[in-house]
Enzyme design. Structure first.
Site, PDB file in Angstrom:
ATOM      1  N   SER A 102       0.806  -1.215   0.000  1.00  0.00           N
ATOM      2  CA  SER A 102       0.000   0.000   0.000  1.00  0.00           C
ATOM      3  C   SER A 102       0.843   1.270   0.000  1.00  0.00           C
ATOM      4  O   SER A 102       0.335   2.347  -0.275  1.00  0.00           O
ATOM      5  CB  SER A 102      -0.961   0.015   1.198  1.00  0.00           C
ATOM      6  OG  SER A 102      -0.252   0.210   2.395  1.00  0.00           O
ATOM      7  N   LYS A 129       0.636   4.696   6.885  1.00  0.00           N
ATOM      8  CA  LYS A 129      -0.018   5.472   5.819  1.00  0.00           C
ATOM      9  C   LYS A 129       0.419   6.930   5.897  1.00  0.00           C
ATOM     10  O   LYS A 129       0.992   7.368   6.892  1.00  0.00           O
ATOM     11  CB  LYS A 129      -1.556   5.408   5.995  1.00  0.00           C
ATOM     12  CG  LYS A 129      -2.171   4.033   5.766  1.00  0.00           C
ATOM     13  CD  LYS A 129      -2.235   3.674   4.302  1.00  0.00           C
ATOM     14  CE  LYS A 129      -2.912   2.317   4.107  1.00  0.00           C
ATOM     15  NZ  LYS A 129      -2.172   1.215   4.747  1.00  0.00           N
TER      16      LYS A 129
END
Lengths: 207, 207
Positions: free
Chosen positions: A131, A169
Site C-alpha cells: 500500500s 499510511k
DNA sequence: TGACAAACCACACAAATGTGTGGTATATCT
DNA sequence: AGATATACCACACATTTGTGTGGTTTGTCA
C-alpha cells in the site's frame, strides 16, 4: 587529488603511530570498552604509561579525542574522529585497489539510523503489503517509528485503526479533518476513526 | 496476554530493582562507557558496593550480564539483554499507554544495518534518479554497499562504468554474459563494459 | 648550534575500582 | 521452625588505573 584534499580538510595530520593509537582506541570502543592506558601500551608495544599519555595528549590537542580526568577508560572520540562511512560519487578506474575520486560526504555509522534518539521512544514495524509502494516502501522493509501522538500533514505515520491493526499510511488533512492515504492508487483513503501512534523516521531494507 | 507470554519466554523474571540496574547499565553503555560498581550504587542510591555486587551477581545468574574479573567497567550485556527494538503487529487499544499486543520479533539495534561486518568493507552511495524505483529504491536513499569484485545473477550491485560513474543496478546474466538492468521500464539495459565493485546489502531512508 | 617536536623509558604515587567477609531485616515457601 | 531469596550496609584490602616527574634519543628547522 580531489578526494585527498577533501580528506585533508576533515582530518588533521597524524603520524603513523598516532594513527595506530587512534585506530586501536576506535577498535576497542567498537568492540566493547575503551582501553585503559596500559592496554594501549601493551597493544602498541610501549613499556611506559608515560608514552601512551604523550600520544593521548597529542590526539587531544588535535581535537580527535576527549578524556575525563581520573576516570578509568574514559576516552571518547570526538565527532571529527568518529567513524564515518564515505559516500562516494565517481571512482578512479584502472587501479588495482579502488580509489575514491569524489567523496560527497560521510554517513556517521552511529547516527545512521537513529541519530541521538532515546531507544525508549522507538519501535519497528515490518511492512506488509504494497500500500505504500509509491513511496518506495515495500513488503519486508523495517519501518522505524518514533512514538508520537500527533503528526503533521503529509507525514507518514503509524496509525492504530479500530480493529486494533497498525498501519503505515500518509497523514492528510482536508479542511481541518485528518484522514489516511495509501501511496498506491489501488487503495482507497481511510476516513474511519484512527489514532496516530508514531511518525515514520527511517526505513531500512536488508538484502 | 499474548504479548506478555512472548516476553516471558525471552526474558527471565527480574525484580523491579534488578530491572532498574540493568536499565542503567544499558543506558550507560549506550551513552558512552559501562559504569563502575560505585557509579551504579550512586545512581540507584546504594551506599555499599556489596549491594551492587549482589545485583550484578543476580543479573549474571540470570544470564543477562557478563563480566571480566578485576577489570574496571568490564560489564557487558549478553544477547538476551542486548537492546532490541520490538517489531509489533497489533496494538491494544483503549489504554492510556499503548501496550504491544503481538510482538513478532526484535530488531537488534546494533546489528540493524551492518551486522557484524567490518567497516572497512563497506561504503555508501546516495541514490540519484529513479532508475531503481521498481525495486523500492528512490532518490535520496542511502545504499550501503559491501565491497566485492563479483556478484550473482539478480543481485543489486554497485557497478563502475567506463566513464567512471558508479551506478546501482541489477546484475543479470544471459547465456553466460552479464549485463546491468534498471528497475524502471523507462531505462534500457546496459551492455557496455562495467566492473562490479560491490553488492547492495542495505538501503536506508531517513525522513 | 640551539630550539623544538616526536618518540620513547622508569618509577613513584594517588585515586579509582573490584573483591571478600560478615553482618541485618523482611518476606515467602515448606 | 528452618530454608531460601531479596534487599540492603560497613569496611578492609588488593588490584587496576591514572598522574606526575624526570629522564634519553633522534630528527628537523632556523
Amino acid at each position: 587529488m580531489c578526494g585527498i584534499s577533501i580528506d585533508m580538510e576533515r582530518k588533521p595530520y597524524l603520524t603513523p603511530k598516532q594513527q595506530k593509537v587512534l585506530d586501536f582506541i576506535r577498535k576497542r570502543i567498537g568492540e566493547r570498552l575503551p582501553p585503559t592506558i596500559r592496554e594501549i601500551g601493551e597493544e602498541l608495544g610501549f613499556k611506559s604509561t608515560g608514552t601512551v599519555r604523550d600520544y593521548l595528549k597529542a590526539l587531544m590537542q588535535k581535537g580527535l579525542v576527549r578524556r575525563m580526568n581520573n576516570k578509568s577508560r574514559a576516552i571518547e572520540l570526538t565527532e571529527r574522529a568518529s567513524f564515518k562511512i564515505p559516500i562516494i560519487g565517481t571512482i578512479m578506474a584502472g587501479k588495482p585497489n579502488l580509489a575514491y575520486e569524489e567523496i560527497q560526504g560521510y554517513v556517521d555509522a552511529d547516527d545512521l539510523f537513529l541519530g541521538r534518539l532515546g531507544f525508549d521512544d522507538v519501535f519497528a514495524l515490518r511492512v506488509k503489503g504494497d500500500s505504500m509502494i509509491d513511496a518506495g516502501i515495500i513488503e519486508g522493509d523495517i519501518a522505524i517509528i518514533k512514538k508520537r501522538p500527533h503528526a503533521d500533514n503529509n507525514d507518514i505515520v503509524a496509525a492504530l485503526l479500530d480493529n486494533n491493526e497498525v498501519t503505515l499510511k500518509r497523514l492528510r488533512s482536508k479542511s481541518g479533518k485528518f484522514h489516511l492515504e495509501a501511496a498506491n492508487s489501488n487503495y482507497a483513503p481511510i476516513f474511519e476513526e484512527f489514532k496516530v501512534i508514531g511518525k515514520l523516521i527511517t526505513v531500512i531494507r536488508k538484502y
